[in-house]
Motif scaffolding. Structure first.
Motif, PDB file in Angstrom:
ATOM      1  N   UNK A  99       0.836  -1.202   0.000  1.00  0.00           N
ATOM      2  CA  UNK A  99       0.000   0.000   0.000  1.00  0.00           C
ATOM      3  C   UNK A  99       0.864   1.242   0.000  1.00  0.00           C
ATOM      4  N   UNK A 100       0.433   2.262  -0.744  1.00  0.00           N
ATOM      5  CA  UNK A 100       1.185   3.517  -0.862  1.00  0.00           C
ATOM      6  C   UNK A 100       0.264   4.680  -0.529  1.00  0.00           C
ATOM      7  N   UNK A 101       0.670   5.496   0.431  1.00  0.00           N
ATOM      8  CA  UNK A 101      -0.094   6.702   0.746  1.00  0.00           C
ATOM      9  C   UNK A 101       0.208   7.739  -0.339  1.00  0.00           C
ATOM     10  N   UNK A 102      -0.793   7.953  -1.186  1.00  0.00           N
ATOM     11  CA  UNK A 102      -0.685   8.839  -2.345  1.00  0.00           C
ATOM     12  C   UNK A 102      -0.987  10.286  -1.963  1.00  0.00           C
ATOM     13  N   UNK A 103      -1.875  10.457  -0.993  1.00  0.00           N
ATOM     14  CA  UNK A 103      -2.276  11.789  -0.531  1.00  0.00           C
ATOM     15  C   UNK A 103      -2.113  11.864   0.984  1.00  0.00           C
ATOM     16  N   UNK A 104      -1.440  12.900   1.413  1.00  0.00           N
ATOM     17  CA  UNK A 104      -1.281  13.191   2.844  1.00  0.00           C
ATOM     18  C   UNK A 104      -1.491  14.693   2.942  1.00  0.00           C
TER      19      UNK A 104
ATOM     20  N   UNK B 217      -5.019   9.322   1.722  1.00  0.00           N
ATOM     21  CA  UNK B 217      -5.541   8.433   0.683  1.00  0.00           C
ATOM     22  C   UNK B 217      -4.457   7.479   0.221  1.00  0.00           C
ATOM     23  N   UNK B 218      -4.790   6.196   0.069  1.00  0.00           N
ATOM     24  CA  UNK B 218      -3.781   5.181  -0.245  1.00  0.00           C
ATOM     25  C   UNK B 218      -4.250   4.242  -1.351  1.00  0.00           C
ATOM     26  N   UNK B 219      -3.304   3.869  -2.221  1.00  0.00           N
ATOM     27  CA  UNK B 219      -3.523   2.898  -3.287  1.00  0.00           C
ATOM     28  C   UNK B 219      -2.736   1.618  -3.011  1.00  0.00           C
ATOM     29  N   UNK B 220      -3.193   0.518  -3.586  1.00  0.00           N
ATOM     30  CA  UNK B 220      -2.376  -0.690  -3.636  1.00  0.00           C
ATOM     31  C   UNK B 220      -1.314  -0.507  -4.709  1.00  0.00           C
ATOM     32  N   UNK B 221      -0.086  -0.895  -4.378  1.00  0.00           N
ATOM     33  CA  UNK B 221       0.989  -0.836  -5.376  1.00  0.00           C
ATOM     34  C   UNK B 221       0.882  -2.049  -6.312  1.00  0.00           C
TER      35      UNK B 221
END
Length: 296
Positions: A253-258, A274-278
């Motif tokens: 998982x990657x936090x795309x928005x902080x 907000x986080x996406x799966x890598x």
């Protein structure tokens, strides 16, 4: 010749002077972090492998907290650096955000750095600690504010990983009735690598602030590719900094928005994580957002 009313008033004034009493109008309580605003700076948008942007506090303002946003890359980019400047005897005034592609990505993308800034705060400094450097899958370190100082904001830096590691935890301690005093940064390899690498945790610390607490919100635990959660400050408080934590995804998982809200003339009060799966993950996982808040 004084009238009876004049004589009574004269005696009252003499009494106040004698006792040292002074009658003054009531004034509102001072803000814990006066002049709080959010500043943003965005890198060029291109298909380059690395992007960087620095958000700098205006005028004499200082940095209390940080944030970032990846634009247009949706899980294929990772923030390697969320680095406030300053030092153990120097107040931070800017934050640099650097991001790499995790895999080759043909589209154009960019990175936005967010600086939460306030009028100078007593005792403001930046503290850092670095984990061991090796090729282990997971690294963690905790930066702790010295003495009686409290944590206003967070940051991190991945050293030697160049897009092959992701920060899973940027977790301030504290609670709804307890001021935070430290931040733990934990990072996993996104893909197996033989490189030696480490993680640095940055703590932005100040002398105790009125009403400082840590609020948190945890999102739903699902197997969706993307999830977002907002942590907000309690009524009457403003956001000085923030953190996040991914639960159950361990490097995928990657936090795309902080992203703190607010603007150049508006104090932030919430943070959106907000986080996406890598890579595709079958199990359920969730995202926690942390808000560091002080009296408005």
């Amino acid at each position: 010749m004084r009238t009876t009313t004049q004589a009574r008033a004269f005696v009252l004034v003499l009494g106040l002077v004698a006792t040292g009493a002074v009658l003054v109008p009531a004034s509102p309580a001072s803000a814990a972090v006066p002049g709080l605003v959010r500043i943003a700076a965005t890198s060029v948008s291109s298909s380059a492998d690395f992007h960087s942007a620095t958000a700098t506090c205006p005028g004499a303002k200082v940095l209390t907290g940080t944030g970032y946003e990846l634009n247009g890359v949706t899980g294929e980019g990772v923030v390697d650096d969320l680095r406030p400047n300053g030092g153990v005897a120097t107040a931070p005034t800017s934050v640099t955000v650097g991001a790499y592609e995790t895999e080759a990505f043909a589209g154009n993308w960019s990175v936005t750095a967010y600086a939460i800034c306030a009028n100078p705060l007593p005792g403001l400094v930046r503290i850092s600690t670095v984990s061991v450097s090796d090729s282990a899958d997971f690294h963690s370190t905790t930066a702790t504010c010295p003495g009686s100082k409290v944590l206003t904001g967070t940051g991190y830096e991945l050293n030697g990983a160049t897009g092959e590691a992701v920060v899973d935890d940027l977790r301030p301690n504290g609670g709804v009735a307890t001021a935070p005093t430290s931040v733990t940064a934990g990072a996993y390899e996104a893909d197996a690598t033989a490189l030696n690498w480490s993680v640095t945790a940055y703590a932005i610390c100040a002398n105790p602030l009125p009403g400082l607490v840590r609020a948190s919100t945890i999102g739903a635990s699902t197997s969706l590719d993307f999830r977002s959660v907002v942590a907000g400050c309690p009524a009457g408080k403003v956001l000085t900094g923030a953190g996040y934590e991914l639960n159950g995804v361990t490097g995928e998982g990657i936090v795309d928005d902080f992203r703190p809200n607010g603007g150049v003339a508006t104090a932030p009060t919430t943070v959106d994580s907000g986080a996406y799966e890598e890579d595709a993950v079958a199990n359920n996982w969730s995202d926690t957002a942390y808000a560091i808040c002080a009296t408005a």
